[in-house]
Write a protein that holds these residues in place. Structure first.
Motif, PDB file in Angstrom:
ATOM      1  N   THR A  66       0.811  -1.214   0.000  1.00  0.00           N
ATOM      2  CA  THR A  66       0.000   0.000   0.000  1.00  0.00           C
ATOM      3  C   THR A  66       0.845   1.266   0.000  1.00  0.00           C
ATOM      4  OG1 THR A  66      -0.062   0.239   2.399  1.00  0.00           O
ATOM      5  CG2 THR A  66      -1.703  -1.236   1.404  1.00  0.00           C
ATOM      6  N   LYS A  67       0.170   2.371  -0.176  1.00  0.00           N
ATOM      7  CA  LYS A  67       0.823   3.685  -0.127  1.00  0.00           C
ATOM      8  C   LYS A  67       1.385   3.992   1.252  1.00  0.00           C
ATOM      9  CE  LYS A  67      -3.574   5.926   0.842  1.00  0.00           C
ATOM     10  NZ  LYS A  67      -4.594   6.832   0.351  1.00  0.00           N
ATOM     11  N   ARG A  72       5.064   4.225  -4.202  1.00  0.00           N
ATOM     12  CA  ARG A  72       3.986   4.226  -5.187  1.00  0.00           C
ATOM     13  C   ARG A  72       3.092   2.997  -5.004  1.00  0.00           C
ATOM     14  NH1 ARG A  72       4.535   7.901  -9.778  1.00  0.00           N
ATOM     15  NH2 ARG A  72       3.098   6.452 -10.697  1.00  0.00           N
ATOM     16  N   GLU A  74       0.073   0.751  -4.723  1.00  0.00           N
ATOM     17  CA  GLU A  74      -1.288   0.830  -5.228  1.00  0.00           C
ATOM     18  C   GLU A  74      -2.171  -0.273  -4.671  1.00  0.00           C
ATOM     19  OE1 GLU A  74      -1.256   1.177  -9.472  1.00  0.00           O
ATOM     20  OE2 GLU A  74       0.144   2.860  -9.419  1.00  0.00           O
TER      21      GLU A  74
END
Length: 148
Positions: A66-67, A72, A74
């Motif tokens: 995850t962010k 980055r 996604e």
């Protein structure tokens, strides 16, 4: 690219501390959830539009794709552990005088504010306290876990 590589290196060395509560999606469970760490090994996910339990599990919240852990990223947060069965059915219920759920809402829509008004959450020491109103009455809820 160089900036993306530098960004990931910086992010890896400077992971954020999101505390005991995080607003995010939960993989295949909810587009918007309040994810609460009750203790080191028990997690709870709420739907704040309904104050219903989306999931509860013994284990961790996997943020690896995850962010929150990748520059980055996604991916979505995922359950990493054993689900605690039955808790996903905990919710507030509203019925009209005929015992039917009002036709104003479907399974996916939030309840009207006069039924349920979510005010947010607070951290009090190691605890998370949820604040909302049900039919105009203020509620403070402190979810917790106790292993037997």
């Amino acid at each position: 690219s160089g900036s993306q590589e530098y960004g990931q290196l910086y992010f890896t060395d400077h992971l954020g501390d999101y505390g005991k509560a995080l607003y995010s999606s939960l993989n295949d469970r909810a587009n918007a959830a309040l994810l609460v760490q009750l203790d080191e090994n028990v997690q709870l996910a709420y739907n704040p539009q309904r104050m219903s339990t989306v999931a509860a599990w013994q284990g961790q919240l996997d943020l690896s794709e995850t962010k929150y852990q990748l520059y980055r990223g996604e991916g979505e947060p995922m359950i990493d552990g054993q689900e605690l069965n039955g808790l996903e059915r905990m919710h507030w219920s509203y019925q009209d005088r005929y015992g039917q759920l009002n036709n104003l809402v479907s399974e996916r829509t939030p309840y009207p504010d006069e039924w349920l008004d979510y005010h947010g959450h607070y951290q009090h020491g190691e605890d998370i306290v949820l604040s909302y109103s049900i039919m105009g009455r203020k509620v403070l809820e402190k979810p917790s876990s106790h292993m037997l």
